[in-house]
Scaffold this motif. Structure first.
Motif, PDB file in Angstrom:
ATOM      1  N   THR A  90      36.506  71.078  21.445  1.00 32.01           N
ATOM      2  CA  THR A  90      36.326  71.246  19.999  1.00 32.01           C
ATOM      3  C   THR A  90      37.710  71.362  19.380  1.00 32.01           C
ATOM      4  OG1 THR A  90      36.133  73.638  20.237  1.00 32.01           O
ATOM      5  CG2 THR A  90      34.078  72.377  20.227  1.00 32.01           C
ATOM      6  N   ARG A  91      37.804  71.067  18.100  1.00 31.61           N
ATOM      7  CA  ARG A  91      39.066  71.118  17.356  1.00 31.61           C
ATOM      8  C   ARG A  91      40.115  70.162  17.934  1.00 31.61           C
ATOM      9  NH1 ARG A  91      41.082  76.957  16.605  1.00 31.61           N
ATOM     10  NH2 ARG A  91      41.740  76.536  18.702  1.00 31.61           N
ATOM     11  N   ALA A  92      39.640  69.027  18.484  1.00 31.94           N
ATOM     12  CA  ALA A  92      40.537  68.044  19.091  1.00 31.94           C
ATOM     13  C   ALA A  92      41.412  67.385  18.022  1.00 31.94           C
ATOM     14  CB  ALA A  92      39.747  67.004  19.859  1.00 31.94           C
ATOM     15  N   LYS A  93      42.685  67.256  18.320  1.00 30.34           N
ATOM     16  CA  LYS A  93      43.653  66.711  17.375  1.00 30.34           C
ATOM     17  C   LYS A  93      44.074  65.278  17.696  1.00 30.34           C
ATOM     18  CE  LYS A  93      45.477  71.319  16.778  1.00 30.34           C
ATOM     19  NZ  LYS A  93      46.491  72.251  17.207  1.00 30.34           N
ATOM     20  N   LEU A  94      43.741  64.805  18.900  1.00 32.45           N
ATOM     21  CA  LEU A  94      44.201  63.492  19.331  1.00 32.45           C
ATOM     22  C   LEU A  94      43.064  62.658  19.902  1.00 32.45           C
ATOM     23  CD1 LEU A  94      47.430  64.647  21.196  1.00 32.45           C
ATOM     24  CD2 LEU A  94      47.316  63.574  18.943  1.00 32.45           C
TER      25      LEU A  94
ATOM     26  N   GLY B 257      43.967  67.311   6.167  1.00 28.90           N
ATOM     27  CA  GLY B 257      43.436  67.012   4.843  1.00 28.90           C
ATOM     28  C   GLY B 257      42.286  66.018   4.832  1.00 28.90           C
ATOM     29  N   GLN B 258      41.454  66.034   5.852  1.00 28.72           N
ATOM     30  CA  GLN B 258      40.379  65.056   5.959  1.00 28.72           C
ATOM     31  C   GLN B 258      39.011  65.687   5.705  1.00 28.72           C
ATOM     32  OE1 GLN B 258      41.178  61.716   6.378  1.00 28.72           O
ATOM     33  NE2 GLN B 258      43.194  62.632   6.037  1.00 28.72           N
ATOM     34  N   SER B 259      38.049  64.843   5.306  1.00 28.28           N
ATOM     35  CA  SER B 259      36.694  65.315   5.003  1.00 28.28           C
ATOM     36  C   SER B 259      35.717  65.037   6.143  1.00 28.28           C
ATOM     37  CB  SER B 259      36.183  64.680   3.709  1.00 28.28           C
ATOM     38  OG  SER B 259      36.150  63.276   3.832  1.00 28.28           O
ATOM     39  N   SER B 260      36.193  64.453   7.232  1.00 27.59           N
ATOM     40  CA  SER B 260      35.349  64.215   8.402  1.00 27.59           C
ATOM     41  C   SER B 260      36.244  64.045   9.627  1.00 27.59           C
ATOM     42  CB  SER B 260      34.491  62.963   8.209  1.00 27.59           C
ATOM     43  OG  SER B 260      35.310  61.811   8.123  1.00 27.59           O
ATOM     44  N   CYS B 261      35.614  64.027  10.786  1.00 30.69           N
ATOM     45  CA  CYS B 261      36.321  63.790  12.038  1.00 30.69           C
ATOM     46  C   CYS B 261      35.967  62.402  12.543  1.00 30.69           C
ATOM     47  CB  CYS B 261      35.930  64.845  13.079  1.00 30.69           C
ATOM     48  SG  CYS B 261      36.436  66.512  12.612  1.00 30.69           S
ATOM     49  N   SER B 262      36.841  61.834  13.353  1.00 30.93           N
ATOM     50  CA  SER B 262      36.583  60.531  13.975  1.00 30.93           C
ATOM     51  C   SER B 262      35.781  60.733  15.250  1.00 30.93           C
ATOM     52  CB  SER B 262      37.911  59.842  14.299  1.00 30.93           C
ATOM     53  OG  SER B 262      38.653  59.633  13.125  1.00 30.93           O
ATOM     54  N   LEU B 263      34.967  59.747  15.580  1.00 28.72           N
ATOM     55  CA  LEU B 263      34.134  59.811  16.776  1.00 28.72           C
ATOM     56  C   LEU B 263      34.870  59.231  17.977  1.00 28.72           C
ATOM     57  CD1 LEU B 263      30.820  58.403  15.249  1.00 28.72           C
ATOM     58  CD2 LEU B 263      31.378  60.797  15.680  1.00 28.72           C
ATOM     59  N   CYS B 264      34.661  59.832  19.157  1.00 29.13           N
ATOM     60  CA  CYS B 264      35.120  59.192  20.384  1.00 29.13           C
ATOM     61  C   CYS B 264      34.389  57.853  20.483  1.00 29.13           C
ATOM     62  CB  CYS B 264      34.786  60.046  21.604  1.00 29.13           C
ATOM     63  SG  CYS B 264      35.747  61.574  21.736  1.00 29.13           S
TER      64      CYS B 264
ATOM     65  N   CYS C 268      43.294  70.848   5.253  1.00 31.40           N
ATOM     66  CA  CYS C 268      42.826  71.301   6.559  1.00 31.40           C
ATOM     67  C   CYS C 268      43.808  70.806   7.608  1.00 31.40           C
ATOM     68  CB  CYS C 268      41.439  70.735   6.855  1.00 31.40           C
ATOM     69  SG  CYS C 268      40.156  71.399   5.782  1.00 31.40           S
ATOM     70  N   ALA C 269      43.974  71.566   8.664  1.00 32.91           N
ATOM     71  CA  ALA C 269      44.885  71.202   9.743  1.00 32.91           C
ATOM     72  C   ALA C 269      44.281  70.091  10.594  1.00 32.91           C
ATOM     73  CB  ALA C 269      45.155  72.430  10.610  1.00 32.91           C
ATOM     74  N   LYS C 270      45.090  69.467  11.425  1.00 34.87           N
ATOM     75  CA  LYS C 270      44.595  68.491  12.399  1.00 34.87           C
ATOM     76  C   LYS C 270      43.539  69.165  13.257  1.00 34.87           C
ATOM     77  CE  LYS C 270      48.995  66.062  12.708  1.00 34.87           C
ATOM     78  NZ  LYS C 270      50.098  65.645  13.592  1.00 34.87           N
ATOM     79  N   GLY C 271      42.498  68.426  13.613  1.00 37.06           N
ATOM     80  CA  GLY C 271      41.418  68.981  14.426  1.00 37.06           C
ATOM     81  C   GLY C 271      40.367  69.717  13.619  1.00 37.06           C
ATOM     82  N   LYS C 272      40.544  69.760  12.301  1.00 32.56           N
ATOM     83  CA  LYS C 272      39.596  70.430  11.410  1.00 32.56           C
ATOM     84  C   LYS C 272      39.312  69.528  10.217  1.00 32.56           C
ATOM     85  CE  LYS C 272      40.962  75.158  12.446  1.00 32.56           C
ATOM     86  NZ  LYS C 272      39.954  76.174  12.193  1.00 32.56           N
TER      87      LYS C 272
ATOM     88  N   ALA D 157      32.664  68.798  19.564  1.00 25.68           N
ATOM     89  CA  ALA D 157      32.870  68.039  20.796  1.00 25.68           C
ATOM     90  C   ALA D 157      32.447  66.591  20.554  1.00 25.68           C
ATOM     91  CB  ALA D 157      32.065  68.657  21.929  1.00 25.68           C
ATOM     92  N   GLY D 158      33.211  65.649  21.088  1.00 24.98           N
ATOM     93  CA  GLY D 158      32.926  64.234  20.878  1.00 24.98           C
ATOM     94  C   GLY D 158      33.609  63.664  19.654  1.00 24.98           C
ATOM     95  N   LYS D 159      34.384  64.512  18.964  1.00 23.05           N
ATOM     96  CA  LYS D 159      35.077  64.084  17.749  1.00 23.05           C
ATOM     97  C   LYS D 159      36.508  64.609  17.767  1.00 23.05           C
ATOM     98  CE  LYS D 159      30.818  64.175  15.053  1.00 23.05           C
ATOM     99  NZ  LYS D 159      30.173  64.709  13.853  1.00 23.05           N
ATOM    100  N   TYR D 160      37.358  64.017  16.943  1.00 21.32           N
ATOM    101  CA  TYR D 160      38.754  64.441  16.827  1.00 21.32           C
ATOM    102  C   TYR D 160      39.254  64.113  15.423  1.00 21.32           C
ATOM    103  CZ  TYR D 160      39.772  59.494  17.234  1.00 21.32           C
ATOM    104  OH  TYR D 160      39.809  58.143  17.007  1.00 21.32           O
ATOM    105  N   GLN D 161      40.354  64.714  15.022  1.00 25.69           N
ATOM    106  CA  GLN D 161      40.990  64.399  13.749  1.00 25.69           C
ATOM    107  C   GLN D 161      42.499  64.495  13.927  1.00 25.69           C
ATOM    108  OE1 GLN D 161      41.952  62.796  11.019  1.00 25.69           O
ATOM    109  NE2 GLN D 161      39.790  63.105  10.549  1.00 25.69           N
ATOM    110  N   GLU D 162      43.167  63.349  13.836  1.00 27.43           N
ATOM    111  CA  GLU D 162      44.618  63.283  14.046  1.00 27.43           C
ATOM    112  C   GLU D 162      45.413  63.609  12.788  1.00 27.43           C
ATOM    113  OE1 GLU D 162      45.137  59.353  15.767  1.00 27.43           O
ATOM    114  OE2 GLU D 162      45.009  60.232  17.779  1.00 27.43           O
ATOM    115  N   ASP D 163      44.760  63.596  11.639  1.00 31.20           N
ATOM    116  CA  ASP D 163      45.448  63.844  10.370  1.00 31.20           C
ATOM    117  C   ASP D 163      44.916  65.103   9.706  1.00 31.20           C
ATOM    118  OD1 ASP D 163      46.919  61.350  10.473  1.00 31.20           O
ATOM    119  OD2 ASP D 163      45.027  60.364   9.985  1.00 31.20           O
TER     120      ASP D 163
END
Length: 121
Positions: free
Chosen positions: A98-102, A82-89, A55-59, A74-80
């Motif tokens: 949405t789809r935040a990468k940073l 190939g991930q199975s979850s997003c990080s929380l603000c 998966c691309a960054k932000g997904k 919204a309220g989450k991001y993914q900088e990497d």
């Protein structure tokens, strides 16, 4: 059945393509293998795990066998990728994107406002 296809059982006379998110590298199988969490594939009848893409960054892809990635809410991001979850603000920060990468998408709450939880939007 040929690679990329499976039968319903030993006595089954017909073969079915592996659905998107799954693949089968060997012939004569009754089940397709799944792309790993954090990966996806839109290919039908896939014969190799090479069709599974990060998966691309932000997904993210929360489970195995996904045919598409999911946007970080919204309220989450993914900088990497190939991930199975997003990080929380973090606490005291929020994001409406949405789809935040940073992580920098998460901004501090305005003066006089606060968040009760991580991942606020």
């Amino acid at each position: 059945c040929a690679p990329g296809k499976v039968s319903a059982g030993d006595a089954a006379s017909s073969c079915s393509d592996c659905v998107a998110g799954r693949y089968q590298e060997r012939k004569g199988q009754t089940a397709c293998d799944r792309c790993s969490a954090g990966m996806y594939s839109a290919a039908v009848g896939a014969t190799s795990s090479a069709v599974c893409s990060n998966c691309a960054k932000g997904k993210y892809a929360p489970s195995q066998g996904m045919d598409a990635c999911v946007d970080c809410e919204a309220g989450k991001y993914q900088e990497d990728g190939g991930q199975s979850s997003c990080s929380l603000c973090g606490f005291g920060k929020y994001s409406t994107a949405t789809r935040a990468k940073l992580e920098s998408t998460c901004v501090a709450c305005p003066i006089g406002r606060y968040t009760l939880n991580e991942g606020s939007s």
